[in-house]
Design a protein around this motif. Structure first.
Motif, short mmCIF file in Angstrom:
data_model
loop_
_atom_site.label_atom_id
_atom_site.label_comp_id
_atom_site.label_asym_id
_atom_site.label_seq_id
_atom_site.Cartn_x
_atom_site.Cartn_y
_atom_site.Cartn_z
N THR A 319 0.87 -1.17 0.00
CA THR A 319 0.00 0.00 0.00
C THR A 319 0.91 1.22 0.00
OG1 THR A 319 -1.77 -1.13 1.17
CG2 THR A 319 -1.75 1.26 1.31
N PRO A 320 0.67 2.19 -0.88
CA PRO A 320 1.56 3.36 -0.95
C PRO A 320 1.75 4.00 0.41
CG PRO A 320 0.02 3.38 -2.79
CD PRO A 320 -0.42 2.25 -1.88
N ILE A 321 2.97 4.38 0.68
CA ILE A 321 3.33 4.92 1.99
C ILE A 321 2.59 6.21 2.30
CG2 ILE A 321 5.31 6.28 1.24
CD1 ILE A 321 5.26 3.97 4.31
N ASP A 322 2.12 6.91 1.25
CA ASP A 322 1.40 8.16 1.47
C ASP A 322 -0.11 8.01 1.40
OD1 ASP A 322 1.28 7.62 -1.22
OD2 ASP A 322 1.87 9.63 -1.89
N PRO A 324 -3.67 8.06 2.47
CA PRO A 324 -4.21 8.79 3.63
C PRO A 324 -4.69 7.89 4.76
CG PRO A 324 -5.02 9.74 1.58
CD PRO A 324 -4.33 8.47 1.21
N THR A 325 -5.30 6.76 4.41
CA THR A 325 -5.78 5.87 5.46
C THR A 325 -4.62 5.21 6.20
OG1 THR A 325 -6.01 3.98 3.95
CG2 THR A 325 -7.91 5.43 4.19
N LEU A 326 -3.54 4.93 5.48
CA LEU A 326 -2.36 4.36 6.11
C LEU A 326 -1.73 5.38 7.06
CD1 LEU A 326 -0.26 1.93 6.05
CD2 LEU A 326 1.02 3.34 4.45
N VAL A 327 -1.62 6.62 6.61
CA VAL A 327 -1.06 7.68 7.44
C VAL A 327 -1.88 7.84 8.72
CG1 VAL A 327 -0.60 10.16 7.58
CG2 VAL A 327 -0.04 8.90 5.48
N ARG A 328 -3.21 7.80 8.57
CA ARG A 328 -4.08 7.95 9.74
C ARG A 328 -3.91 6.77 10.69
NH1 ARG A 328 -5.79 10.27 13.89
NH2 ARG A 328 -8.02 10.17 14.39
N MET A 329 -3.78 5.55 10.15
CA MET A 329 -3.60 4.39 11.00
C MET A 329 -2.28 4.48 11.76
SD MET A 329 -5.31 1.72 11.90
CE MET A 329 -4.92 0.38 13.03
N LYS A 341 5.97 5.58 11.64
CA LYS A 341 5.93 5.28 10.22
C LYS A 341 5.61 3.81 9.97
CE LYS A 341 9.23 8.89 8.85
NZ LYS A 341 10.51 9.18 8.15
N ALA A 342 5.00 3.57 8.82
CA ALA A 342 4.68 2.21 8.44
C ALA A 342 5.95 1.44 8.08
CB ALA A 342 3.72 2.21 7.26
N GLU A 343 5.91 0.14 8.26
CA GLU A 343 7.08 -0.72 8.07
C GLU A 343 6.79 -1.81 7.05
OE1 GLU A 343 8.89 -0.37 12.57
OE2 GLU A 343 7.43 -1.95 12.15
N HIS A 359 -6.54 -0.27 0.13
CA HIS A 359 -6.06 0.30 1.39
C HIS A 359 -5.80 -0.82 2.40
CE1 HIS A 359 -7.51 3.96 -0.47
NE2 HIS A 359 -8.70 3.41 -0.57
N ARG A 360 -4.93 -1.75 2.03
CA ARG A 360 -4.61 -2.89 2.88
C ARG A 360 -3.54 -2.51 3.90
NH1 ARG A 360 -2.87 -6.93 -1.64
NH2 ARG A 360 -2.33 -4.93 -2.61
N ILE A 361 -3.83 -2.78 5.15
CA ILE A 361 -2.93 -2.45 6.25
C ILE A 361 -2.84 -3.65 7.17
CG2 ILE A 361 -2.56 -0.94 8.24
CD1 ILE A 361 -4.34 1.16 6.79
N VAL A 362 -1.64 -4.06 7.53
CA VAL A 362 -1.44 -5.18 8.46
C VAL A 362 -1.11 -4.59 9.82
CG1 VAL A 362 -0.20 -7.32 8.93
CG2 VAL A 362 -0.55 -6.57 6.56
N CYS A 363 -1.91 -4.95 10.83
CA CYS A 363 -1.68 -4.40 12.17
C CYS A 363 -2.43 -5.25 13.19
CB CYS A 363 -2.14 -2.95 12.25
SG CYS A 363 -1.90 -2.17 13.87
#
Length: 401
Positions: A319-322, A324-329, A341-343, A359-363
């Motif tokens: 998922t692109p580092i920029d 918006p949903t990733l930045v918010r997470m 920062k995301a890793e 908008h895939r995010i692993v957490c």
């Protein structure tokens, strides 16, 4: 006992090793979510051994009719953050526990000791599911402003089979894709945010001979034709470690980690081996897929008259580092994990086959270091922090501001 601990203890009690059916645990989760106002779709398939497996998609729409899914699907990606919607993904299967060495002696009975909860799946990844279920339980559904999903798949530990079946055949998943919510994959990351992980590729080469008693000359040793290929395999292994074009320095290790094995299945020295096999696999990265290695191995095998079979690859996730949903997470998670920062990580998740979601995010709570261990556990603090973070994520992406 907190709600999350109680839920996790109940989830662990289901012995959902991948070779068994996960029907009972899927129905348990579905019943709980129905009581919370979710609509549930359960889909069934048979695995390679004929064992029935089940996927679950549970969906709860906002009570405000103006925010129902039909309206959201026509909005742009710039729609308000709290109307993005959130889909949480997990798997219900676990790895075998035959060599279990944790407290209590029973891998499917949760034991709390030294502020840790032990049990198969406690970390990977029933702890995550318990955290999300507890988070949902604590939220006011009347304030929901966008769809909320909980998705549970089978067979993640054996090739992501459940997620593949889900993406291919679930009507509810097609609706989810159309809305393109934040897709939160709850694998253990110590609550850090991961935006990219490796995929997988590989092949198998088979040499056929003829079995016979080794005292005669009537046999054909399958290893003879295979031996020349081993030099090629060795060269590919070395190249994968040293070729700068096969590196992505965002990962640790930054290489394909090419791995291989050899077997002629011989169990007696007086029988000429009639079958010899070489397998190889690697961890592909978003910018390095390893297909060049596949092509070279295939050409060498075919030149030697050997049988070549490629594995169906698993794509990397990025998922692109920029985004918006990733930045918010990342903002939400920073107070829990201490990282802003995301890793990247080197293992794969169900997210690899959910590529239609942008908008895939692993957490998730817990550490990957405890996954698959003989005394698997999750820190109670991490579990409870997971509840808090997931609650904040739902509020951020699916609740009225």
């Amino acid at each position: 006992m907190s709600l999350a601990v109680r839920l996790l203890s109940e989830l662990i009690a289901y012995p959902t090793v991948s070779h068994t059916s996960n029907q009972a645990i899927t129905e348990w989760v579905a019943d709980r979510l129905r009581a919370q106002g979710f609509e549930c779709e359960q889909t069934r398939y048979l695995d390679g051994e004929g064992v029935p497996k089940f996927n679950l998609i549970a969906k709860r729409l906002p009570t405000d009719s103006s925010s129902k899914s039909g309206d959201l699907s026509t909005q742009s990606i710039d729609r308000p953050e709290n109307e993005t919607g959130l889909a949480y993904f997990c798997h219900t299967d676990v790895v075998p526990a035959d060599r279990w060495g944790g407290p209590g002696g029973n891998p499917f009975e949760a034991v709390i000791e030294d502020n840790r909860l032990y049990g198969r799946g406690s970390c990977d990844m029933k702890g995550s599911l318990a955290a999300m279920l507890a988070a949902i339980d604590d939220l006011d559904a009347s304030k929901q402003s966008a769809p909320l999903w909980v998705v549970c798949t089978a067979d993640e530990e054996v090739g992501l089979r459940g997620a593949k079946e889900l993406a291919q055949s679930s009507p509810a998943y097609r609706e989810l894709v159309a809305l393109d919510p934040v897709a939160l994959i709850g694998e253990p990351t110590e609550l850090g945010v991961v935006h990219a992980h490796k995929g997988m590729g590989g092949f198998r080469v088979i040499s056929h001979g003829k079995a016979a008693h080794s005292s005669t000359n009537r046999g054909v040793n399958a290893n003879v034709a295979m031996i020349p290929l081993l030099q090629t395999i060795l060269e590919l292994h070395e190249r994968s470690q040293t070729d700068p074009m096969l590196r992505d320095d965002r990962f640790d290790p930054p290489t394909l980690t090419f791995n291989f094995g050899i077997s002629d299945h011989a169990d007696a020295t007086n029988i000429v081996p009639d079958r010899s096999e070489v397998w190889a696999n690697w961890r592909a990265m978003p910018s390095v897929d390893g297909e060049c290695l596949m092509a070279e191995a295939k050409a060498a095998a075919e030149q030697l008259g050997l049988q070549f079979r490629s594995y169906k690859s698993v794509a990397p996730l990025e998922t692109p580092i920029d985004d918006p949903t990733l930045v918010r997470m990342c903002e939400l998670a920073s107070s829990y994990c201490g990282r802003e920062k995301a890793e990247t990580v080197c293992y794969a998740t169900d997210g690899a086959v959910l590529e239609e979601l942008r908008h895939r995010i692993v957490c998730g709570p817990g550490s990957i270091e405890q996954a698959h261990t003989v005394d698997e556990f999750i820190e109670l603090e991490s579990l409870e922090n997971g509840v808090s973070l997931y609650r904040e994520a739902v509020q951020a992406f699916a609740m009225k501001a």
